[in-house]
Design an enzyme around this catalytic site. Structure first.
Site, short mmCIF file in Angstrom:
data_model
loop_
_atom_site.label_atom_id
_atom_site.label_comp_id
_atom_site.label_asym_id
_atom_site.label_seq_id
_atom_site.Cartn_x
_atom_site.Cartn_y
_atom_site.Cartn_z
CB ILE A 44 -0.95 0.23 1.29
CG1 ILE A 44 -2.11 -1.37 1.13
CG2 ILE A 44 -1.62 0.96 1.15
CD1 ILE A 44 -2.81 -1.44 2.27
CG ASP B 28 14.42 -0.84 11.57
OD1 ASP B 28 13.10 -0.97 12.39
OD2 ASP B 28 15.11 -1.34 11.41
NE ARG C 16 6.20 11.59 24.58
CZ ARG C 16 7.06 12.36 23.88
NH1 ARG C 16 8.12 11.91 23.19
NH2 ARG C 16 7.94 13.27 25.04
CE1 TYR D 90 -3.47 -6.11 10.98
CE2 TYR D 90 -5.44 -6.65 10.64
CZ TYR D 90 -4.14 -6.05 10.20
OH TYR D 90 -4.66 -5.23 9.32
CE LYS E 201 -2.58 -2.62 11.39
NZ LYS E 201 -1.83 -2.02 10.91
CB ILE F 215 -5.32 -5.15 -0.27
CG1 ILE F 215 -5.32 -3.67 1.20
CG2 ILE F 215 -5.05 -4.22 -1.17
CD1 ILE F 215 -6.84 -2.99 0.28
#
Length: 262
Positions: A23, A68, A131, A173, A177, A206
């Site tokens: 993406i 990274d 942040r 996951y 998320k 996707i």
């Protein structure tokens, strides 16, 4: 008023972590097409340079910086260096998708070490990056931060889509998320008075040449009857990055073909 001008990013410096991922590549292309200066933040220099070469042929302003997201102890200094080099951070997109080699293990096979490592690499990196970016945007008078969540950060899993396959959705996951979605709400509330906008894009599945059975199962459960395309996610990112979304913050934008509507 020329409404199309609102979507332009001319004069804005934009950054994309995971900028050459599935993406992220399309996000990079979309932001560059809108006239923004795009800085690809990734660990894959070769792939990044290939994309940059292609985009420069179209006179797009794109650069690469090795970055990274999993090196949490270096994030503050790395972002400070980017701010110093490029002068400002108008748009920041967290599109990186770090994960361990055993990503995809079933709940029964999950190790504590894997769980902790994935939360550290993904959720903690997003939080600490966000942040720092918000603090910089506060100082410069505003900006747009876009985080990547998922449908499974908002609703529970439909495990029937994995029937007939060896695939599953990792337990980490949904935790990661879901955390990112509410993190974005928190930051939007905290930094809103400083013209800092924080939003979350939540893609549905996707297409990426997945198992054929999985694809058919997935498509049957989606109102549009298909999986999404990377460029469809990138279009939503472009909207949130631009002044066309100047009154949108704290939002969770579902780009899922209607998955969460049923």
């Amino acid at each position: 008023m020329n409404y199309l001008d609102k979507f332009k990013l001319s004069g804005k410096v934009t950054f994309v972590t995971g900028g050459v991922g599935l993406i992220g590549t399309e996000v990079t292309k979309a932001l560059a097409a809108a006239g923004g200066k795009v800085v690809i933040l990734d660990i894959d220099e070769e792939k990044s340079n290939e994309l940059i070469t292609d985009l420069k042929k179209e006179s797009k302003d794109v650069e690469f910086e090795e970055f990274d997201v999993t090196e949490l102890d270096k994030i503050d200094s790395a972002i400070a260096a980017l701010k110093s080099k490029y002068g400002r951070i108008n748009v920041w997109v967290n599109a990186a998708y770090p994960r361990t080699a055993d990503w995809g293990s079933k709940v029964e096979d999950l190790s504590l070490e894997s769980w902790q490592k994935n939360v550290e690499m993904h959720l903690n990196s997003y939080a600490w990056i966000s942040r720092k970016i918000c603090l910089i945007m506060k100082e410069q008078g505003g900006g747009s931060l876009i985080n990547f969540g998922s449908i499974y950060g908002v609703v529970g899993n439909n495990f029937s889509v994995y029937d007939g396959t060896e695939l599953t959705s990792p337990m980490a996951y949904c935790a990661i998320k879901g955390g990112i979605v509410n993190l974005s709400r928190y930051l939007a509330s905290y930094f809103g008075e400083f013209n800092v906008r924080v939003n979350t894009i939540c893609p549905g599945g996707i297409f990426d040449n997945q198992n054929e059975t999985f694809v058919k199962n997935y498509e049957r459960n989606t109102p549009l009857r298909r999986m999404g395309k990377p460029e469809e996610i990138a279009s939503a990112v472009l909207f949130l990055a631009s002044d066309a979304a100047s009154y949108i913050t704290g939002a969770t934008i579902m780009v899922d073909g209607g998955w969460t509507a049923i």
